[in-house]
Design an enzyme around this catalytic site. Structure first.
Site, short mmCIF file in Angstrom:
data_model
loop_
_atom_site.label_atom_id
_atom_site.label_comp_id
_atom_site.label_asym_id
_atom_site.label_seq_id
_atom_site.Cartn_x
_atom_site.Cartn_y
_atom_site.Cartn_z
N TRP B 288 0.83 -1.20 0.00
CA TRP B 288 0.00 0.00 0.00
C TRP B 288 0.87 1.25 0.00
O TRP B 288 0.44 2.30 0.41
CB TRP B 288 -0.92 -0.01 1.24
CG TRP B 288 -1.98 -1.05 1.21
CD1 TRP B 288 -3.28 -0.87 0.81
CD2 TRP B 288 -1.89 -2.43 1.59
NE1 TRP B 288 -3.98 -2.05 0.92
CE2 TRP B 288 -3.15 -3.02 1.39
CE3 TRP B 288 -0.84 -3.23 2.06
CZ2 TRP B 288 -3.42 -4.37 1.66
CZ3 TRP B 288 -1.10 -4.57 2.33
CH2 TRP B 288 -2.37 -5.13 2.13
N CYS B 324 -6.50 -5.23 -1.49
CA CYS B 324 -7.59 -6.09 -0.99
C CYS B 324 -8.46 -6.73 -2.07
O CYS B 324 -8.84 -7.88 -1.94
CB CYS B 324 -8.45 -5.36 0.04
SG CYS B 324 -9.53 -4.09 -0.65
N HIS B 383 -13.36 -1.99 1.76
CA HIS B 383 -12.50 -3.16 1.92
C HIS B 383 -13.23 -4.36 1.35
O HIS B 383 -14.44 -4.47 1.49
CB HIS B 383 -12.16 -3.37 3.41
CG HIS B 383 -11.31 -4.58 3.64
ND1 HIS B 383 -10.09 -4.74 3.02
CD2 HIS B 383 -11.50 -5.68 4.39
CE1 HIS B 383 -9.57 -5.90 3.38
NE2 HIS B 383 -10.41 -6.49 4.22
N ASP B 406 -11.19 -13.69 4.88
CA ASP B 406 -10.48 -12.52 4.37
C ASP B 406 -8.99 -12.82 4.37
O ASP B 406 -8.40 -13.07 5.41
CB ASP B 406 -10.79 -11.32 5.30
CG ASP B 406 -10.19 -10.01 4.80
OD1 ASP B 406 -9.45 -10.03 3.81
OD2 ASP B 406 -10.48 -8.97 5.42
N TYR B 567 -7.44 4.32 -1.14
CA TYR B 567 -8.65 3.66 -0.67
C TYR B 567 -8.52 3.17 0.76
O TYR B 567 -9.48 2.92 1.45
CB TYR B 567 -9.07 2.52 -1.58
CG TYR B 567 -8.41 1.20 -1.29
CD1 TYR B 567 -9.09 0.21 -0.58
CD2 TYR B 567 -7.12 0.95 -1.71
CE1 TYR B 567 -8.49 -0.99 -0.31
CE2 TYR B 567 -6.51 -0.25 -1.44
CZ TYR B 567 -7.19 -1.23 -0.75
OH TYR B 567 -6.59 -2.42 -0.47
#
Lengths: 739, 739
Positions: B288, B324, B383, B406, B567
């Site tokens: 990220w 993600c 997410h 996840d 994001y």
């Protein structure tokens, strides 16, 4: 007045500051430290007052002796302050002038771990203000007393704070900035769990329970066989010098985030993974191979401090070798040391069911031999684990209380070798959905033994089911006693009761596969083996009882096999078999057997009978473990009268080799918390009929009941142990010693 | 007749065969193999018959096409047999003479993993007999047909068997021994989960659900902002060549024991750990940071096969980089490929609460700026995670159904970066005690945002609480549609309802800390930001609405800050602020803002208003994300009429750089499952006003609706995507093609 730059980063809500790959990293070491600046200037444009108003800190006194007495931590061999959560301790601060609550602003800062993120919300950086700036969110603080230039402050760590070693700073805050004391190791202190406080997760109601499960630094671990229980003393030694630091080091080495260390559930779960070296560089290496030449034999240890201190002093290198009672002994030290009530449990005939189906499958080949390649489950003669006492705020209320935790590496739990904590109450009720590892523990005490036999074509048939063999008896040391307490009923409802059936049905609704095997034809004939416990060298009398409950005469062909057995259920060479055939109405037959020289560690002999009723072709099976009593190890105190605090005491340990063979590579250990650090004496050999005597001089440091323990261990003779309990009294001629 | 040696090892119940350290090791690779002997003689002393009775196997036909059609696996691009559990498939065996069910004994053996322990009890070694020796415990077998020398056998893998690649052997068993066929890769086959079968853990009732959640190999992933939803197509590609092998390789690399691979709960839990490279050598590296120069930008991928095949072909080296939606896209491929129903979920304003207290703390410093060192929680604009559909036999019945899983590494769960499976129903009810990670997911959708502000002394005060910001909207693609379905109500009862309060109370009883902050003074004034979505290069019209609900005139001082936002909630440089003061009764003010050239990936602008009502000194805060529409990417099919199976088709992708700056290092991907493997075209630069056109020739292989997707990505312009859906029809002139 607000200005735009106030909001420059207002929405930086997710910056992954600390590393690139994950989104957030947590502090995970108590030993890493970075500290606060000694002077921090405020961004003030117009100083309002002269600097000479400034106050200075001359010294900080952690009042170690007084606080430790109040916090039940004076048993620790350490010069540092050790306190428990949610209980006030006091710090005296000497200033260069008298403190004024109206004018001065003094801030105590407590820091654990690195300062990368002094995040008071997460409990690693705590500030407690006294004086005019007073505003404290986590730990309470108050001025207890002002005497001249000294102010005494009362600090109360909150009931769920992180446990571990904190650093202390005192800051004087003025309009211009914050002036701090320097880093000073003497003001470091440890915060532990507090079983005395109702708000703490590990609160225990009764003082006698806390004395046993937190404060007692010796214990008894049961082993042997369920109808012939042996025991050995164990030095938990949670208060010995360096043990607390070693326990924190275990968590640092295992990277347990500081944030999790206020949660007893996390601490014991991670502890159960970290105390074994399986799949991480944990504390102890399990070894059940019989060859311990590259380390210490599991049977040779006398206590936990030796192991924990070795681990800590050798840079967190795993210690070789241990088995279940050592794992459980060290786990007990780890938890009691941190303030979590704990005890060691022994489960006789403990199943190791590696498929989680509550069936322990034993596969015999077409010849009736165990098919090792097809038999993956096992039954241990006994297995030791721990119980820890705590609230489980993550679970429904009735699952608080004693929790099973087991650091012996048996199966991976969610990827790592660990087990628990799982509520004992939940196990009893068959409520197996809740974390952690309830199904595995349930199987350890409730598995059915299922004997399968293969025919020539590889087809399997169930030939025998034993529903009562596993989890026969569950014991722990009784509090304030050297006897055992049978706690089987904490884990199970009585066999055959309605409650037991309900618990089993609940377990099946929670994913335990149902007992779907067909009922087997009843033979109407039962067999039983009787044996006395004997010493090595004596002759064993083994009796086979056959009971025919049918209305007909039966011919029974039976085979009795004897072998030497490890406590894990592993056997070495078969040494004896008898092939018998008997025509029985209700009769009894006898047979004598000799058994030397089949010595293995722990000296168990296992006899198995496999029989067939010729008329009905039904199978019968039973087994019996016979413990051999080892030769004696004698501990003597060489004095008249009682041992006294501060006064030299000579003790001796004696052993005579009663065998006609040489004992080689003999290790003799003497141990006793509060009396002596583990002493090791090595004898390259002890000849037949020869005796050795090892003398040690020690000086008792505390009053009260003390236990001295000794263990002699060599490849041909394992675990010859003994212990001696005596009272240490006050020397009436001296007054300068700690009571 | 029984002889003593039958019992030689009868009590070897716990031999740690396979390794020294642990007690038991489990097979944990599908790719390791060791096989069965070609001839195994029985221990027979007196042969009873002549050898010429012997039967021989000439060939084995797995009847791939026919079986795969029956098992809904004919979409897989593979030449192997692929079947599903608890459904019969047929194998034809050609013999050297006719098979006799009365006299012959033919055994089919199926093997997965290594043969160290061919343990049929654990499901890695399966035998199925036909003929006189018939006796099968795990998989059913029957003779379907005998035609000449060929016998066709029906085999039904049991409903909970291990999934993965099995090897097949056919053995002829006589009184003297067992004669086997040689290892032959052509007879290998795959067993998958079976959502069509009621006895399977992953059974799904409706055919339309199975078509969407198992069989659909394209999908839509939602992103953007909750009041301005964007989306992109994703190539799940679970049927592409090599993808199934790659999924099994992921489990092999992660050492997931074969024994666990029949359990869908374990497969998805371990999958969620193994798909991220955090703390293991998993499949994908999260990044990220904004700098993706050492790999592929997360925004540039168009689907999962490219990533999984890269991972597999490069020896299980983690693939760089993803975020993600890519994690969720690949997780969806992994599960659908193995036969577990799955879908991708987007949660708008997803909290990342790293303390598990269901409070997301935002700490402002004394100047009102975010204090990054004290703010550890974060809120993502959106997410993505997955839901998988399965029974949870380990939990109470009402917690079966959709489960959250996840694989984006956010927090460690029991030591590893992973999350779930956790029941959606349990989240809704606040039943957070059950495994796995229910509290974390609950916090993602239910956290309160709490703004703290520090004064000069470091003392904290809560200045604002927003209970409605997090978990605003939860979406997934609607089945058999390209629209979205709002599934927020699966996760939450309506805000303010009695049921919602009850669920929150239950969550608090299960260890979620209660909302103990004080109610804040109501300002009586609300602020709101309005903005239209625009294309880059256009002017943004931003409107601030202030509503005064008090009975008095108020003066409000407000600061509007604008910045470019990732994001994840991370922002880059602040580019715009307005300092406003308004006297309000119930009025509205407007302001215009220009915003170029602040381009970042995904092109979101974040505006934050922080205001104070001067009369009451109360604080107000609101924020708004504005999505910029990227320039267009055009996909065209260059033909008249419909595309046909087996017939060449030319497609082109066009892009015009509308900016006055050069786009450099541009990657253009074209993708489409069943149409084309991911194609990548690189342009070192695209000048201002210039356009590029990329043409690709492809041959559709299957009938029906197909999706072609394209993505243009470069450091200055991220994620310009488009997709084109068309119907592939039959070529009426040809009959030789698969329908």
């Amino acid at each position: 007045m607000l200005t735009p730059r106030h909001f420059e980063h207002i929405m930086s809500l997710g910056q992954p500051w600390e590393h690139q790959h994950g989104r957030i990293s947590l502090d995970n070491s108590n030993s890493h430290e970075s500290n606060l600046l000694e002077y921090e200037a405020f961004d003030v444009l117009s100083p309002r007052g002269p600097l000479d108003e400034g106050l200075s800190v001359l010294s900080v006194d952690m009042r170690v002796a007084e606080n430790r007495k109040d916090h039940y931590t004076d048993n620790f061999k350490s010069s540092s302050l050790i306190v428990r959560r949610n209980k006030e301790f006091t710090i005296s601060i000497k200033l260069d002038r008298a403190f004024s609550a109206e004018q001065d602003d003094v801030q105590l800062e407590f820091l654990i771990g690195e300062l990368l993120s002094p995040n008071d919300n997460k409990g690693t950086y705590i500030t407690v203000s006294i004086g005019k700036g007073k505003h404290n969110r986590h730990w309470k603080g108050r001025v207890v007393e002002i005497q001249g230039n000294e102010v005494t402050v009362g600090i109360t760590p909150n009931a769920s704070c992180i446990i571990g070693r904190f650093r202390t700073f005192v800051a004087i805050v003025t309009d211009f900035g914050r002036q701090r004391t320097q880093r000073n190791q003497d003001t470091d202190f440890y915060v532990l769990f507090n079983p005395w406080d109702p708000a703490d997760q590990v609160y225990m109601d009764k003082e006698e329970d806390r004395q046993e499960y937190v404060m007692n630094d010796v214990g008894i671990i049961y082993n042997g066989e369920y109808n012939n229980i042996s025991s050995r003393s164990w030095n938990f030694g949670q208060f010995e010098e360096g043990v607390l630091d070693a326990c924190l080091m275990v968590m640092d080495a295992g990277k347990v985030p500081l944030l999790f260390r206020g949660n007893a559930t996390e601490v014991v779960r991670q502890g159960s993974a970290l105390l074994n070296a399986q799949d991480d560089k944990g504390v102890m290496v399990g070894n059940w191979s019989g060859d311990y030449s590259s380390g210490t034999a599991p049977t040779a240890w006398t206590g936990s401090p030796e192991i924990l201190l070795k681990y800590a002093s050798e840079g967190c290198e795993p210690v070789s070798f241990v088995q279940c009672w050592v794992f459980a002994g060290v786990m007990n030290t780890f938890t009691r040391c941190l303030g979590i009530p704990a005890r060691v449990i022994t489960n006789f005939f403990s199943a190791h069911d590696n498929t989680g189906n509550v069936k322990t499958d034993i596969v015999l080949d077409k010849d009736g031999k165990i098919d090792r390649s097809r038999t993956k489950d096992s039954v241990w003669n006994y297995h030791c684990w721990n119980e820890v006492y705590m609230k489980r705020p993550d679970l429904p209320e009735n699952f608080s209380g004693w929790q099973v935790v087991d650091c012996t590496p048996q199966e991976t739990s969610d990827g790592l070798y660990r087990c628990g904590p799982t509520s004992v109450n939940a196990i009893k009720e068959g409520e197996l959905s809740y974390p952690f590892d309830a199904k595995f523990v349930f199987a350890e005490i409730n598995s059915d033994l299922i004997y399968h036999k293969a025919d020539k074509l590889g087809n399997m048939k169930i030939i025998y089911v034993d529903t009562a063999y596993v989890g026969k008896l569950i014991l722990t040391k009784k509090k304030d006693s050297s006897r055992y307490e049978d706690i089987t009923s904490n884990y199970k409802y009585p066999e055959g009761s309605l409650k037991e059936r309900e618990a089993m049905q609940m377990a099946e609704r929670r994913g335990v596969s149902s007992r779907d095997y067909l009922p087997l034809a009843e033979a109407g004939v039962t067999i039983e083996l009787q044996a006395d416990t004997i010493k090595m060298g004596e002759n064993l009398k083994l009796t086979l009882n056959i009971k025919n409950q049918t209305s007909q005469t039966c011919i029974i062909s039976a085979i009795i096999t004897g072998c030497v057995a490890y406590y894990t259920g592993v056997t070495s060479t078969t040494f004896k078999f008898e092939n018998k055939s008997a025509t029985v109405e209700a009769s009894t037959s006898e047979s004598d057997t000799s058994y030397m020289p089949y010595l293995v560690e722990q000296s168990n002999l296992l006899f198995v009978v496999y029989g067939q009723v010729e008329e009905s072709e039904t199978s019968l099976s039973t087994m019996r473990v016979v413990n051999l009593h080892p030769p004696e190890l004698t501990i003597k105190v060489n004095m008249t009268g009682s041992p006294m605090v501060g006064k030299e005491l000579m003790v001796s340990v004696e052993f005579l080799n009663p065998y006609n063979f040489i004992l080689q590579k003999v290790n003799l250990r003497i141990d006793g918390p509060g009396l002596i650090l583990t002493k090791l004496k090595y004898y390259s050999q002890i000849l037949p009929g020869a005796s050795v005597k090892y003398k040690v001089l020690l000086i008792p440091r505390f009053l009260g009941k003390k236990v001295l323990m000794a263990c002699l261990d060599c490849p041909l003779l394992r675990q010859v142990t003994n212990q001696l309990e005596f009272e240490v009294v006050k020397d009436e001629n001296r007054n300068d010693l700690k009571e």
